[in-house]
Design a protein around this motif. Structure first.
Motif, short mmCIF file in Angstrom:
data_model
loop_
_atom_site.label_atom_id
_atom_site.label_comp_id
_atom_site.label_asym_id
_atom_site.label_seq_id
_atom_site.Cartn_x
_atom_site.Cartn_y
_atom_site.Cartn_z
N SER C 23 0.84 -1.20 0.00
CA SER C 23 0.00 0.00 0.00
C SER C 23 0.87 1.24 0.00
O SER C 23 0.49 2.27 -0.56
CB SER C 23 -0.99 0.02 1.16
OG SER C 23 -0.47 -0.62 2.27
N LYS C 24 2.07 1.16 0.58
CA LYS C 24 2.98 2.31 0.51
C LYS C 24 3.41 2.53 -0.94
O LYS C 24 3.43 3.65 -1.43
CB LYS C 24 4.22 2.04 1.36
CG LYS C 24 4.45 3.13 2.38
CD LYS C 24 5.52 2.78 3.39
CE LYS C 24 6.62 3.85 3.45
NZ LYS C 24 7.91 3.23 3.77
N ALA C 25 3.74 1.42 -1.60
CA ALA C 25 4.24 1.51 -2.98
C ALA C 25 3.19 2.14 -3.89
O ALA C 25 3.52 2.97 -4.75
CB ALA C 25 4.63 0.13 -3.48
N ILE C 26 1.93 1.74 -3.69
CA ILE C 26 0.95 2.27 -4.64
C ILE C 26 0.60 3.73 -4.35
O ILE C 26 -0.04 4.40 -5.16
CB ILE C 26 -0.34 1.41 -4.75
CG1 ILE C 26 -1.06 1.32 -3.42
CG2 ILE C 26 -0.01 0.06 -5.29
CD1 ILE C 26 -2.35 0.51 -3.53
N GLN C 27 1.00 4.21 -3.21
CA GLN C 27 0.80 5.64 -2.99
C GLN C 27 1.79 6.42 -3.83
O GLN C 27 1.46 7.46 -4.40
CB GLN C 27 0.97 5.98 -1.51
CG GLN C 27 -0.32 5.77 -0.73
CD GLN C 27 -0.10 5.89 0.75
OE1 GLN C 27 0.83 6.57 1.19
NE2 GLN C 27 -0.93 5.25 1.52
#
Lengths: 312, 131, 558
Positions: C23-27
């Motif tokens: 979820s960090k990456a897709i931010q």
């Protein structure tokens, strides 16, 4: 007489086609022509072919047309398909089954969309039948939209109405809406090469027993386009029905009913176009609708207002 | 009454590839047109007779077999012979660029090759219909 | 394939990874699409792990190549022993011109022949038939008689090379011409090898080169099965095809389901006649498309092998060879663009690679100019080289089923098998394949998928390079194939000459015998061979069958 009228009565395909377009589009030029050709109508035999989707109506009509052509008759075919309520367009594909007739000069085929009309017909159908009649067609076959239960309007226009079924319809004959069963002058069990024919015929017979016809008992004909069976029998049953109509005076009654329906349709269209015409009443109508939405006016009073303006 | 554009979508000759023709027919229907689809294996005579009876505004020919120079032109010439000059004739399929001028000269107004968005065909027809 | 305890751990750790790292990456880099769906509308996840194939057991569900379930292949050593056959579909103009192209292709390293016929031939019409007007040689070679066959294979040793012929309606007759030609060259029937497509069911729903209605067509096909395993044992008497179904617009799952469904139907028809399944099953072959979604195609071929073996066992096959799904692949014609045609070389390379990684027995690669015309010499040479580079330079042939064990591939393979069986059920409920065809089921499914694909493309939800993105303002033209303009005249004259030179009485006699046999239920192959040997033409022979069997007319499904 108008040039177009002359050509239509002479049977010129281009003119017939052009006139059909004009009446479909409610063009004013059509009116004079329709007025002039009316007295040349009345000799065509009109056969309606209706039934659920997949019952093989187009192929059946093709075979009937071939048989009538063999008798030297001129055949008009009107194939009706549903107009999309969303886009207003239509896919008219019934001619695929009739390719071999496209180059027969004794056959005229026209595909039409319902253009918003309910009941399985098109609102200009009466006109188109008159046009083909005046143009010299001896038989006019009308194929109506096959969505099932609502197409009873064909009976207003056809002399003989065929209701086409297929064996093993999934559910039995009883589940088909009453309306469709009542309008049949002849039941056709098509695709009779498939299993379940006997049962379907038996169910139809027992239904007819319940109705208890006195004068004319609806015949049931099994046909198979694949095996080329039953077509001649169907032709003779149609002829028998015509005979019955003429003898029993029902013919005149039905014709009268047709003209009544046609007249009503013309009046309805004129009324509608008057009411929704910008230069005529559309502003008043729009205003009424706004007031109905705001609950300042109820629909009945609005109708009174609008009709009052017309009748003045 | 709203005037509808009537289109005949036809596949002349023996070519059986109808994926495109059917998609175009459906797209034209979705654009509000009345589309007469006659199926496969049509001769020029059948196509033109159908065009006459159905009083179409547009004849759309689809061909992927390479026989377009003969068959499209057959149809265009026959339409001319029958004085159907107010009919817009368009074509589509596998048609090399170099054949297009010849087709246009014979009366095909536009050719829509592979990769044409259907919207382009719809707007072309709406813009160029002769009646 | 991984232990239960571990699966539990992995599942938990994955959930953590999703919540934190992912979820960090897709931010930082939001997903390019709301959903990632493949061409069959199957949603593809961001990552596949052992959890996704937790139920898969290696020995039972995946196995070894050459053994049930055949997921990993039908040949134990596949390309390590023998490369796939490089078989380029070719044909145009007259037999002489095509013969030249065959020699060219053989010189440049192709290892099998494949014949494309023109439309009149596909429909059983001679070149001088009125319906053949304008169509001679345009999309394939014109073959009207045994004489043309002789020219077509001039100088080619039919006992040393196999030939595939894409012919359906008149397949039995064209096969007879091939056999007769070989026999005339002194080559015995039981030594010649090849394939006839001869798959009429898919004609009704996709390719549309049918002649007769379903029942008599199936009879003819079973006739060829029977004649084949008795007299021409090295011949594949059918190539059950999904290629055309895909080209007509279906998804990969539909291609898989409809093709295998057709195959089962043919087996049942042959068994109904009393043929023993183990007699003819080993000579059934398949033909698939290789489309754009790389991994989906690989999964498709693997699933096909497993499903076919299962179904054949259900039908009672006992011999191992009866369970083998052997297939030819062609890269997707419908994926080629007319815009920036050189880019098609890249598309074809990826598609060919997928077919190879899927274990194809035989492969045709499209030429870059095929959205414009039939392949030029240069273009077809590049297409052939594409196969050769994959074979010699990429290393993918060094091991069998290299993608076996990939979490994604094994998951997708199972998924496609699941979806296929859903379609099998649907068709079953409609009463079987032929009733479903008559009800328009397949045609509707295909038309829907085709329409959806077009909409997605037009709405730019699906990008096609050069067509709706990365376009060029000015397209440069590439040289395209020119055919001999005198070809048609030559052919018509040849036909005229043939008709005067042959023994007309003999021809009539054999055509009459064929008619009588067609009205009964004898195997028609010997009768057809007699007609062909006496130089009856394709059209004359087909006309007899047209009269007896009738012609098929389709319904309109959009």
């Amino acid at each position: 007489m108008n040039n177009l009228s002359t050509k239509v009565i002479a049977g010129d395909p281009r003119s017939i086609a052009r006139l059909i377009t004009l009446v479909e589009n409610d063009e004013p030029e059509a009116v004079e022509v329709m007025q002039q050709i009316h007295r040349y109508t009345g000799q065509a035999q009109i056969i309606g072919v209706t039934g659920v989707m997949g019952s093989g109506k187009s192929s059946l009509i093709f075979e009937l047309a071939l048989a009538y052509r063999a008798e030297g008759k001129k055949v008009g075919i009107i194939a009706i398909d549903p107009t999309s309520p969303f886009s207003g367009g239509a896919l008219l594909g019934d001619r695929i089954r009739m390719t071999d007739l496209s180059t027969d000069s004794g056959v005229f085929i026209r595909s039409m969309g319902t253009r918003g009309m309910m009941g399985g017909l098109t609102s200009s159908l009466y006109d188109v039948v008159e046009i083909l009649d005046a143009a010299g067609m001896n038989v006019i076959l009308i194929e109506t939209v096959g969505v099932g239960q609502d197409e009873v309007d064909i009976v207003k226009i056809a002399d003989t109405t065929l209701v086409v079924l297929i064996p093993g319809l999934g559910d039995s004959v009883q589940t088909i809406k009453a309306g469709l069963m009542e309008i049949a002058d002849i039941f056709v069990v098509n695709k009779a090469d498939k299993p379940g024919v006997e049962q379907t015929i038996a169910e139809l017979e027992s239904m007819l027993d319940l109705v208890g016809h006195t004068e004319y008992r609806t015949p049931i004909v099994a046909t198979s386009v694949k095996e080329k069976k039953g077509i001649q029998l169907l032709i003779s049953k149609i002829a028998e029905h015509q005979e019955y109509l003429k003898k029993s005076k029902t013919f005149d009654t039905r014709r009268r009913q047709r003209y009544e329906a046609e007249l009503i349709e013309i009046i309805r269209k004129r009324l509608m176009s008057f009411i929704f015409d910008e230069k005529k009443l559309k502003k008043t109508v729009d205003c009424c609708i706004d007031r109905i939405s705001k609950k300042e006016l109820d629909p009945y009073t609005a109708a009174d207002e609008i009709l009052g303006k017309i009748l003045k | 009454m709203v005037k509808k554009i009537r289109v005949l979508v036809a596949k002349p000759g023996l070519d059986g590839h109808d994926r495109g023709a059917k998609i175009v027919a459906r797209a034209l229907r979705d654009a509000g047109m009345e589309v007469v689809y006659t199926g496969l294996h049509q001769t020029a005579e059948q196509i033109v007779n159908t065009a006459i009876q159905e009083d179409v505004d547009v004849v759309g020919l689809s061909l992927l077999s390479g026989a377009h120079m003969t068959l499209f032109i057959d149809v265009a010439l026959l339409l001319k012979e029958k004085q159907m000059d107010d009919v817009l004739v368009v074509g589509g399929g596998i048609i090399p660029q170099e054949d297009i001028p010849g087709l246009k000269k014979a009366g095909i107004s536009e050719v829509f090759g592979p990769g044409t968005p259907v919207e382009d065909i719809v707007s072309y027809i709406k813009k160029n219909v002769k009646r | 394939m991984v232990e239960k305890e571990t699966i539990k751990n992995i599942r938990e750790k994955r959930a953590d990874w999703e919540k934190q790292k992912y979820s960090k990456a897709i931010q930082e880099n939001p997903e390019r699409k709301p959903k990632f769906k493949n061409l069959s509308d199957i949603e593809i996840k961001n990552l596949y792990t052992p959890v996704d194939i937790a139920d898969l057991r290696y020995l039972k569900d995946v196995g070894f190549p050459g053994e049930e379930p055949f997921l990993r292949g039908v040949h134990p050593n596949l390309y390590r022993g023998r490369l796939w056959t490089m078989r380029q579909f070719a044909g145009f103009g007259s037999a002489e011109e095509t013969n030249k192209r065959y020699h060219y292709l053989l010189e440049h390293g192709e290892t099998g022949l494949s014949v494309a016929f023109d439309y009149p031939t596909l429909y059983g019409y001679d070149t001088d038939h009125p319906l053949a007007r304008g169509e001679f040689g345009k999309c394939g070679v014109a073959i009207s008689s045994l004489r043309d066959m002789e020219f077509l294979f001039h100088g080619i040793p039919l006992d040393k090379i196999t030939t595939s012929m894409t012919i359906n309606g008149p397949a039995a007759i064209v096969w007879a011409m091939y056999i007769a030609n070989a026999e005339n060259q002194g080559i015995k029937k039981d030594t010649i090898g090849g394939t006839i497509q001869n798959d009429i069911l898919k004609e009704y729903i996709a390719q549309k080169s049918y002649i007769f209605p379903p029942e008599p067509s199936m009879r003819l096909i079973v006739d060829t099965f029977e004649y084949g395993f008795k007299n021409v044992p090295k011949w594949n008497t059918i190539s059950i095809s999904g290629y055309h179904i895909r080209e007509a617009g279906s998804t990969a799952v539909q291609e898989l389901a409809f093709t295998l469904g057709d195959g089962i139907e043919y087996v049942k028809a042959a068994m109904e006649r009393g043929l023993s399944i183990d007699d003819f099953a080993p000579r059934l072959s398949f033909f698939f498309n290789a489309h754009n979604d790389f991994f989906e195609e690989i999964a498709k071929y693997r699933a096909a092998r497993k499903i076919w073996a299962q179904e054949m066992k259900k039908l009672g096959a006992k011999k191992p060879r009866s369970l083998w799904m052997r297939f030819h692949t062609q890269t997707a014609g419908c994926s080629l663009t007319a815009q920036q045609p050189e880019m098609n070389i890249v598309r074809v390379t990826m598609q060919a690679l997928a077919a190879v990684l899927g274990g194809t027995q035989s492969l045709h690669t499209n030429s870059m100019d095929e959205a414009l015309a039939l392949p030029s010499e240069k273009a077809v040479r590049i297409a052939l080289r594409t196969q050769q580079i994959i074979a010699e330079e990429s290393g993918v042939t060094d091991t069998v089923d290299p993608l076996g064990g990939s979490y994604y591939i094994e998951w997708l393979t199972s998924k496609m098998e699941e979806e296929t069986y859903k379609y099998f059920d649907k068709v079953e409920r409609l009463g079987g394949v032929i009733p479903a065809i008559e009800k328009g089921f397949f045609q509707r499914e295909i038309a829907e998928s085709a329409y959806r694909y077009q909409k997605e493309t037009d709405e730019n939800k699906r990008i096609i390079v050069g067509v709706n993105r990365y376009k060029l303002d000015e397209e440069t033209s590439i040289p395209i194939l020119k055919m001999d303009e005198k070809g048609e005249e030559r052919q018509i004259n040849r036909l005229k000459k043939l008709r005067t030179e042959r023994d007309a009485i003999k021809v009539q006699k054999y055509l009459q015998r064929l008619r009588k046999a067609a009205e009964g239920d004898e195997n028609l192959m010997p009768f057809i061979l007699d007609c062909i040997h006496s130089y009856a033409t394709l059209g004359e022979t087909c006309d007899v069958l047209r009269e007896v069997f009738g012609e098929y007319k389709e319904q309109a499904i959009y």
